[in-house]
Scaffold this motif. Structure first.
Motif, PDB file in Angstrom:
ATOM      1  N   LEU A  53       1.134   2.690  19.999  1.00 12.43           N
ATOM      2  CA  LEU A  53       1.329   3.562  18.846  1.00 12.43           C
ATOM      3  C   LEU A  53       0.218   4.598  18.800  1.00 12.43           C
ATOM      4  N   PRO A  54       0.522   5.842  18.407  1.00 13.12           N
ATOM      5  CA  PRO A  54      -0.481   6.903  18.448  1.00 13.12           C
ATOM      6  C   PRO A  54      -1.401   6.883  17.232  1.00 13.12           C
ATOM      7  N   GLY A  55      -2.562   7.554  17.374  1.00  8.04           N
ATOM      8  CA  GLY A  55      -3.425   7.823  16.236  1.00  8.04           C
ATOM      9  C   GLY A  55      -4.417   6.726  15.920  1.00  8.04           C
ATOM     10  N   ARG A  56      -5.574   7.151  15.433  1.00  8.74           N
ATOM     11  CA  ARG A  56      -6.609   6.191  15.038  1.00  8.74           C
ATOM     12  C   ARG A  56      -6.174   5.365  13.836  1.00  8.74           C
ATOM     13  N   VAL A  57      -5.300   5.934  12.996  1.00  8.26           N
ATOM     14  CA  VAL A  57      -4.841   5.194  11.814  1.00  8.26           C
ATOM     15  C   VAL A  57      -4.191   3.875  12.226  1.00  8.26           C
ATOM     16  N   GLY A  78       0.848  -1.191   0.000  1.00 13.50           N
ATOM     17  CA  GLY A  78       0.000   0.000   0.000  1.00 13.50           C
ATOM     18  C   GLY A  78       0.875   1.229   0.000  1.00 13.50           C
ATOM     19  N   THR A  79       0.282   2.387  -0.206  1.00 10.69           N
ATOM     20  CA  THR A  79       1.064   3.619  -0.246  1.00 10.69           C
ATOM     21  C   THR A  79       1.522   4.034   1.135  1.00 10.69           C
ATOM     22  N   ASN A  80       0.663   3.879   2.125  1.00 10.88           N
ATOM     23  CA  ASN A  80       0.984   4.311   3.489  1.00 10.88           C
ATOM     24  C   ASN A  80       0.688   3.200   4.490  1.00 10.88           C
ATOM     25  N   GLY A  81       1.510   3.142   5.551  1.00  8.93           N
ATOM     26  CA  GLY A  81       1.244   2.228   6.655  1.00  8.93           C
ATOM     27  C   GLY A  81       1.830   0.841   6.511  1.00  8.93           C
ATOM     28  N   LYS A  82       2.612   0.610   5.438  1.00 10.56           N
ATOM     29  CA  LYS A  82       3.141  -0.749   5.212  1.00 10.56           C
ATOM     30  C   LYS A  82       4.039  -1.219   6.354  1.00 10.56           C
ATOM     31  N   THR A  83       4.993  -0.369   6.743  1.00  7.38           N
ATOM     32  CA  THR A  83       5.977  -0.796   7.734  1.00  7.38           C
ATOM     33  C   THR A  83       5.311  -1.082   9.078  1.00  7.38           C
ATOM     34  N   THR A  84       4.425  -0.201   9.498  1.00 10.94           N
ATOM     35  CA  THR A  84       3.740  -0.399  10.783  1.00 10.94           C
ATOM     36  C   THR A  84       2.851  -1.633  10.742  1.00 10.94           C
ATOM     37  N   THR A  85       2.069  -1.781   9.673  1.00 12.97           N
ATOM     38  CA  THR A  85       1.168  -2.931   9.570  1.00 12.97           C
ATOM     39  C   THR A  85       1.946  -4.235   9.503  1.00 12.97           C
ATOM     40  N   THR A  86       3.081  -4.223   8.793  1.00 14.58           N
ATOM     41  CA  THR A  86       3.913  -5.423   8.716  1.00 14.58           C
ATOM     42  C   THR A  86       4.430  -5.795  10.099  1.00 14.58           C
ATOM     43  N   ALA A 121      -9.038  -5.476  -5.775  1.00 12.78           N
ATOM     44  CA  ALA A 121      -9.241  -6.726  -5.038  1.00 12.78           C
ATOM     45  C   ALA A 121     -10.371  -7.565  -5.611  1.00 12.78           C
ATOM     46  N   HIS A 122     -11.315  -6.940  -6.331  1.00 12.90           N
ATOM     47  CA  HIS A 122     -12.415  -7.701  -6.922  1.00 12.90           C
ATOM     48  C   HIS A 122     -11.925  -8.743  -7.922  1.00 12.90           C
ATOM     49  N   ALA A 123     -10.680  -8.610  -8.392  1.00 10.30           N
ATOM     50  CA  ALA A 123     -10.130  -9.603  -9.314  1.00 10.30           C
ATOM     51  C   ALA A 123      -9.681 -10.871  -8.594  1.00 10.30           C
ATOM     52  N   ALA A 124      -9.601 -10.823  -7.274  1.00 11.66           N
ATOM     53  CA  ALA A 124      -9.140 -11.976  -6.497  1.00 11.66           C
ATOM     54  C   ALA A 124     -10.271 -12.981  -6.299  1.00 11.66           C
ATOM     55  N   THR A 125      -9.884 -14.216  -6.065  1.00 13.86           N
ATOM     56  CA  THR A 125     -10.873 -15.275  -5.854  1.00 13.86           C
ATOM     57  C   THR A 125     -11.445 -15.236  -4.441  1.00 13.86           C
ATOM     58  N   ALA A 126     -10.590 -14.979  -3.449  1.00 15.75           N
ATOM     59  CA  ALA A 126     -11.020 -14.956  -2.044  1.00 15.75           C
ATOM     60  C   ALA A 126     -10.567 -13.650  -1.407  1.00 15.75           C
ATOM     61  N   VAL A 127     -11.515 -12.878  -0.879  1.00 13.60           N
ATOM     62  CA  VAL A 127     -11.204 -11.569  -0.284  1.00 13.60           C
ATOM     63  C   VAL A 127     -11.831 -11.469   1.095  1.00 13.60           C
ATOM     64  N   THR A 128     -11.043 -11.020   2.057  1.00 14.99           N
ATOM     65  CA  THR A 128     -11.543 -10.631   3.370  1.00 14.99           C
ATOM     66  C   THR A 128     -11.426  -9.124   3.460  1.00 14.99           C
ATOM     67  N   TRP A 129     -12.516  -8.448   3.787  1.00 18.47           N
ATOM     68  CA  TRP A 129     -12.531  -6.985   3.812  1.00 18.47           C
ATOM     69  C   TRP A 129     -12.336  -6.474   5.232  1.00 18.47           C
ATOM     70  N   PHE A 130     -11.502  -5.454   5.375  1.00 21.42           N
ATOM     71  CA  PHE A 130     -11.380  -4.769   6.660  1.00 21.42           C
ATOM     72  C   PHE A 130     -11.680  -3.291   6.441  1.00 21.42           C
ATOM     73  N   SER A 131     -12.058  -2.616   7.501  1.00 24.06           N
ATOM     74  CA  SER A 131     -12.306  -1.182   7.444  1.00 24.06           C
ATOM     75  C   SER A 131     -11.272  -0.466   8.289  1.00 24.06           C
ATOM     76  N   ALA A 132     -10.397   0.277   7.616  1.00 34.61           N
ATOM     77  CA  ALA A 132      -9.365   1.041   8.312  1.00 34.61           C
ATOM     78  C   ALA A 132      -9.599   2.538   8.177  1.00 34.61           C
ATOM     79  N   GLY A 133     -10.673   2.925   7.499  1.00 34.33           N
ATOM     80  CA  GLY A 133     -10.943   4.331   7.274  1.00 34.33           C
ATOM     81  C   GLY A 133     -10.129   4.875   6.116  1.00 34.33           C
ATOM     82  N   GLN A 134     -10.545   6.042   5.609  1.00 31.83           N
ATOM     83  CA  GLN A 134      -9.803   6.705   4.537  1.00 31.83           C
ATOM     84  C   GLN A 134     -10.006   8.210   4.693  1.00 31.83           C
ATOM     85  N   ARG A 135      -9.143   8.809   5.516  1.00 23.75           N
ATOM     86  CA  ARG A 135      -9.242  10.254   5.732  1.00 23.75           C
ATOM     87  C   ARG A 135      -8.886  11.017   4.468  1.00 23.75           C
ATOM     88  N   TRP A 136      -7.921  10.517   3.704  1.00 27.92           N
ATOM     89  CA  TRP A 136      -7.499  11.179   2.464  1.00 27.92           C
ATOM     90  C   TRP A 136      -8.283  10.568   1.305  1.00 27.92           C
TER      91      TRP A 136
END
Length: 417
Positions: A255-259, A57-65, A173-188
């Motif tokens: 870690l700080p922030g709702r993100v 993803g563009t943002n949050g990769k290192t923290t999420t990993t 993601a709609h091109a994938a066979t199996a998808v699990t959706w999460f909601s992380a918000g999108q402020r931008w």
């Protein structure tokens, strides 16, 4: 592994260790670079026998990993590129250094995701978000979504964990066979007003819905086709996360922030794909503090300095949300890792910084000064980070910087992070 691959692995580890010992870096790139020179298929060989998850993803990769690796570690040892080296050289170095592990969780640059999925036969891929980044060389956002979509269509065995709040990610993601959706918000949202499927407008508010039923909080839909926000199985609610079974799990992050609650939801969904239940993973998330220096707090000369990394308009918006109303230093460079084009500064609304003591520094401080002046945000220029520290009263100091400016400041703090 074949003999050549075993030799390449050994040399990779040695080169990385020598780099660290010489103080030339953490070795997370040079080790992989040398290993791949010896055996171009080394990443493929090192991936064999591991259950692998990729985070992009563009943002949050290192923290999420980092959060995901902590959660998956409940099930067994995890190899990961914790320093953010997110191209094949970094992946190769991380797997070589870790030795034999049953799991790997790897951060992947958006452009390299198809290559790394192919090389590792990844079982799970988490897609966080897509927004503009490094204007002089990054793909346009819809082009990146198309690249992901084609990649997922070509790898039907991959299980995808995708952000339901980002239209670009949903379309890919709609091109994938199996998808699990999460909601992380999108402020931008400024990079997803136009539907990537049909080019019509994305409606996010009732007055904007083109005669369709109004979009609720966080909801969105295309006004020209059937693309719309899927129902997430994982979502943030108050200070916790709700899973697919409807159970709410309180998450006490350091870690700080709702993100970062959104990042934690992604990590729980990813860990669940490896059969790690949330009640076992949640305590591990609370143990994660600084990630490669991000969010770190350092005491220096009576100042309590906290470091926040921000590299593009979306991440600057999140950084403002995390920062306390203390004196704040902004530092901007435009070296190669940052991207050479600083015009993106005019996409950032700096108004939330009004009313606080604001200092600016960095190679491109004057570019930032022009933007702040246009935004009617008072500031004071300081030539160096050291002058910024001595130029504010004792107490907290928030520091927000882009890539190389962030690393410059870490080095000046003697790498105590």
């Amino acid at each position: 592994m074949p003999l050549r691959a075993r030799v390449a692995t050994s040399v990779s580890r040695t080169a990385a260790a020598l780099s660290r010992a010489a103080g030339r870096g953490d070795g997370s790139v040079i080790g992989g670079w040398i290993g791949l020179k010896i055996e171009p298929e080394l990443l493929r060989h090192l991936a064999v026998g591991r259950r692998i998850a990729l985070v992009s993803g563009t943002n949050g990769k290192t923290t999420t990993t980092r959060l995901s690796a902590a959660a998956v570690a409940v099930a067994g040892r995890v190899a990961t590129n914790s320093y953010g080296a997110n191209m094949p050289t970094g992946h190769t170095s991380a797997l070589a250094k870790a030795g034999t592990t049953p799991y790997a969780v790897l951060e992947v640059d958006e452009h390299y995701l198809p290559q790394v999925i192919g090389a590792t036969d990844a079982e799970v891929v988490a897609l966080l978000n897509l927004s503009r980044d490094q204007l002089d060389r990054a793909k346009e956002v819809a082009m990146m979504a198309q690249l992901w979509r084609q990649c997922l269509a070509a790898h039907p065995a991959v299980r995808v964990i995708a952000n339901a709040d980002d239209p670009m990610v949903v379309w890919a993601a709609h091109a994938a066979t199996a998808v699990t959706w999460f909601s992380a918000g999108q402020r931008w949202t400024d990079d997803s007003w136009v539907c990537p499927a049909c080019g019509a407008h994305i409606a996010r508010e009732e007055a904007d819905s083109g005669g369709l039923p109004p979009a609720g909080p966080g909801d969105w839909r295309c006004t020209g086709c059937d693309l719309r926000r899927p129902t997430p199985q994982w979502s943030v609610e108050d200070d916790g996360i709700v899973g697919p079974d409807g159970r709410w799990h309180k998450v006490a992050l350091q870690l700080p922030g709702r993100v970062n609650l959104g990042n934690a939801a992604t990590a729980l969904a990813l860990a669940d794909a490896f059969d790690v239940r949330p009640e076992r993973a949640v305590p591990k998330l609370a143990e994660v503090t600084s990630i490669a220096g991000r969010y770190a707090v350092v005491e220096r000369d009576g100042r309590r300095i906290r470091l926040l990394l921000a590299k593009n308009p979306a991440s600057w918006l999140e950084a403002f949300d995390m920062a306390t109303p203390a004196p704040t230093l902004l530092s901007i460079n435009a070296r190669d890792p940052d991207g050479l084009d600083t015009s993106w500064l005019f996409d950032v609304d700096f108004a939330p910084l009004r009313g606080r003591e604001l200092l600016i520094t960095g190679d491109r401080a004057y570019d930032l000064a022009v933007r702040l002046t246009v935004n009617d945000v008072p500031f004071r220029h300081v030539p160096t980070f050291a002058e910024a520290v001595t130029g504010v009263p004792a107490g907290p100091l928030e520091v927000i910087a882009n890539y190389t400016a962030f690393q410059d400041i870490r080095a000046e703090l003697d790498r105590v992070l």
